[in-house]
Scaffold this active site. Sequence first.
Site, short mmCIF file in Angstrom:
data_model
loop_
_atom_site.label_atom_id
_atom_site.label_comp_id
_atom_site.label_asym_id
_atom_site.label_seq_id
_atom_site.Cartn_x
_atom_site.Cartn_y
_atom_site.Cartn_z
N GLU A 30 3.80 -6.66 1.67
CA GLU A 30 3.32 -6.92 0.35
C GLU A 30 3.29 -5.64 -0.48
O GLU A 30 2.50 -5.26 -1.33
CB GLU A 30 1.93 -7.51 0.26
CG GLU A 30 1.82 -8.92 1.17
CD GLU A 30 0.32 -9.04 1.25
OE1 GLU A 30 -0.51 -8.54 0.65
OE2 GLU A 30 -0.14 -10.29 1.93
N PRO A 31 4.39 -5.12 -0.77
CA PRO A 31 4.63 -3.98 -1.58
C PRO A 31 4.52 -4.04 -2.93
O PRO A 31 5.20 -5.31 -3.59
CB PRO A 31 5.87 -3.21 -1.20
CG PRO A 31 6.78 -4.44 -0.85
CD PRO A 31 5.91 -5.46 -0.05
N GLY A 32 3.91 -3.51 -3.71
CA GLY A 32 3.86 -3.68 -5.09
C GLY A 32 4.21 -2.25 -5.86
O GLY A 32 5.30 -2.18 -6.03
N ARG A 33 3.20 -1.28 -5.68
CA ARG A 33 3.59 -0.11 -6.44
C ARG A 33 4.67 0.62 -6.05
O ARG A 33 5.58 1.32 -6.76
CB ARG A 33 2.40 0.98 -6.21
CG ARG A 33 2.30 2.21 -6.82
CD ARG A 33 1.50 3.12 -6.20
NE ARG A 33 0.24 2.75 -5.89
CZ ARG A 33 -0.79 2.51 -6.51
NH1 ARG A 33 -0.81 2.95 -7.80
NH2 ARG A 33 -1.98 2.28 -6.31
N CYS A 83 -10.99 4.20 -29.75
CA CYS A 83 -12.37 4.64 -29.83
C CYS A 83 -13.34 4.87 -28.60
O CYS A 83 -14.36 4.37 -28.67
CB CYS A 83 -13.04 4.10 -31.05
SG CYS A 83 -12.22 3.97 -32.45
N GLY A 105 0.80 -1.29 0.06
CA GLY A 105 0.02 0.15 0.10
C GLY A 105 0.86 1.37 -0.15
O GLY A 105 0.01 2.48 -0.25
N TYR A 118 -9.01 5.55 -13.32
CA TYR A 118 -9.17 6.40 -12.05
C TYR A 118 -9.03 7.71 -12.08
O TYR A 118 -8.81 8.28 -11.06
CB TYR A 118 -7.95 5.68 -11.16
CG TYR A 118 -7.97 4.34 -10.99
CD1 TYR A 118 -8.90 3.31 -10.63
CD2 TYR A 118 -6.64 3.67 -11.38
CE1 TYR A 118 -8.54 2.23 -10.42
CE2 TYR A 118 -6.40 2.51 -11.39
CZ TYR A 118 -7.40 1.48 -10.86
OH TYR A 118 -7.11 0.16 -10.83
N1 LLP Z 1 -1.48 -7.21 -1.18
C1 LLP Z 1 -2.80 -7.20 -1.58
C2 LLP Z 1 -3.60 -8.39 -1.07
C3 LLP Z 1 -3.35 -6.36 -2.60
O1 LLP Z 1 -4.47 -6.51 -2.84
C4 LLP Z 1 -2.49 -5.34 -3.12
C5 LLP Z 1 -2.92 -4.27 -4.17
C6 LLP Z 1 -1.24 -5.42 -2.70
C7 LLP Z 1 -0.76 -5.98 -1.74
C8 LLP Z 1 -0.14 -4.31 -3.19
O2 LLP Z 1 -0.45 -2.94 -3.15
P1 LLP Z 1 0.30 -1.81 -3.48
O3 LLP Z 1 1.68 -1.98 -2.69
O4 LLP Z 1 0.74 -1.90 -4.70
O5 LLP Z 1 -0.37 -0.56 -3.25
N2 LLP Z 1 -4.74 -1.01 -9.98
C9 LLP Z 1 -4.70 0.14 -8.90
C10 LLP Z 1 -4.02 -0.32 -7.82
C11 LLP Z 1 -4.65 -1.69 -7.18
C12 LLP Z 1 -4.25 -2.32 -5.90
C13 LLP Z 1 -4.77 -3.82 -5.69
N3 LLP Z 1 -4.01 -4.48 -4.54
C14 LLP Z 1 -3.80 1.36 -9.45
O6 LLP Z 1 -3.56 1.26 -10.90
O7 LLP Z 1 -3.70 2.43 -8.86
#
Ligand code: LLP
Length: 425
Positions: free
Chosen positions: A282-285, A353, A248, A325
């Site tokens: 669980e970092p993604g972004r 389109c 997050g 978004y």
């Molecule tokens: N763990 C779980 C269970 C999640 O559902 C998510 C993201 C993450 C970890 C990673 O979160 P992060 O660190 O990336 O914030 N498509 C959207 C973001 C959707 C996030 C969904 N879950 C966007 O483009 O902003």
Amino acid sequence: MSVHCFTPAGTGFGYRDGVLCAEEVPLPQIAAAYGTPCYVYSRAALEAAYAGYVSALAGRNALICYAVKANSNLAILNLFARLGGGFDIVSGGELARVLTAGGDAAKVVFSGVGKSPDEMRAALAAGILCFNVESASELATLNDVAGSMGKRAPVSLRVNPDVDPKTHPYIATGLRSTKFGIPFEEALPLYRRARDLPHIDIHGIDCHIGSQLLDPAPAAEAAARLLGLVDALAGEGIALSHIDVGGGMGIRYRDEAAPAASEYLAPLLGVLAGRRERLLFEPGRSLVGNAGLLLARVAVLKHGAEKNFAVVDAAMNDLARPALYEAWHDIVTVEVSPGGAAAKPYEVVGPVCESGDFLGHDRPLAVDEGDLLAILSAGAYGMAMSSNYNSRPRAAEVVVDGGRVHLVRERERIEQLFAGERVLP
Ligand code: LLP
């Protein structure tokens, strides 16, 4: 033109002699070799982002489980695996990617509200670290599937802590009103039930409250709520070995005061100080977002009475975030316009389109047709959310490492678009 440094460590992308470069490679060189649209990632920026977590977690028993959904390219997964990372997956497809990329199944957590029995079987066969279970029904199914394989499934319950993460409603997941997790007050009874199931091993507790979070307080508050449960469970003889606080952490897209990992994690780690449980993240972004950009070329300029349009060769199918978004991504010219075109406000749009097919509104740009643009901070939820809408082949992806460029995904070919389709007899 000002010098941009888009990553906290100052790695990744910047202008040199008026030309935007990925590490040491000028982007026009990449466009010439691989075409556009093209996702460009910086290895140094990816590694710097990961290192930020590692140093913030120094001295803790912690595991970084990269959220594969943010960017699932095998090269990126392999890079994080080599750095010792684990993975947070949400599908059998993501599991296969992780294993193919050399990820360690024993460092994989499996999240998601709708895991199928087949996906459960694949994850059990691979020997993942933990299932983050999101409902009583899922727990029962997992118990049956594990039983049919003569195994016991390691589980955490994903608890919905009902805290407001203060982010976009589409990406807030920790409020009671969302589909995610087990309501806080139902967690304790479900843990008791899990304890009595023959093919379930209780390992941990999990939460994930939302994405693009800039304020560290909600995550710390969620962790504090979890700890209350962990201690109540211990009182009943249910000892947990890990606490997974999800992902997050937000990044800077525009002018947000995005925290460094150490700043974001400090309050959370304060709440978790002295705990004996292993900590999972669980970092993604925050690991990939600022480490990637989308390189596009201006196809057509349309100057109208009300608006000017810069139609580029990337579209909402390549980068859905603005359309989906209204997300804001910085859009910059790759080269200072040689003809010296004056800056005008442009709607930066794609060829799809739909009126919603935009990458940016009202952007001051000095561009000519044929110029290259870079859509910044596109490393997360960019390629991963791309589609073939309008039968557009997916973009190429490259990783730049110093002076070298590695093609990590070929541009999709037209024939691939309908390779699985059949006409009626
Ligand atoms: N763990 C779980 C269970 C999640 O559902 C998510 C993201 C993450 C970890 C990673 O979160 P992060 O660190 O990336 O914030 N498509 C959207 C973001 C959707 C996030 C969904 N879950 C966007 O483009 O902003």
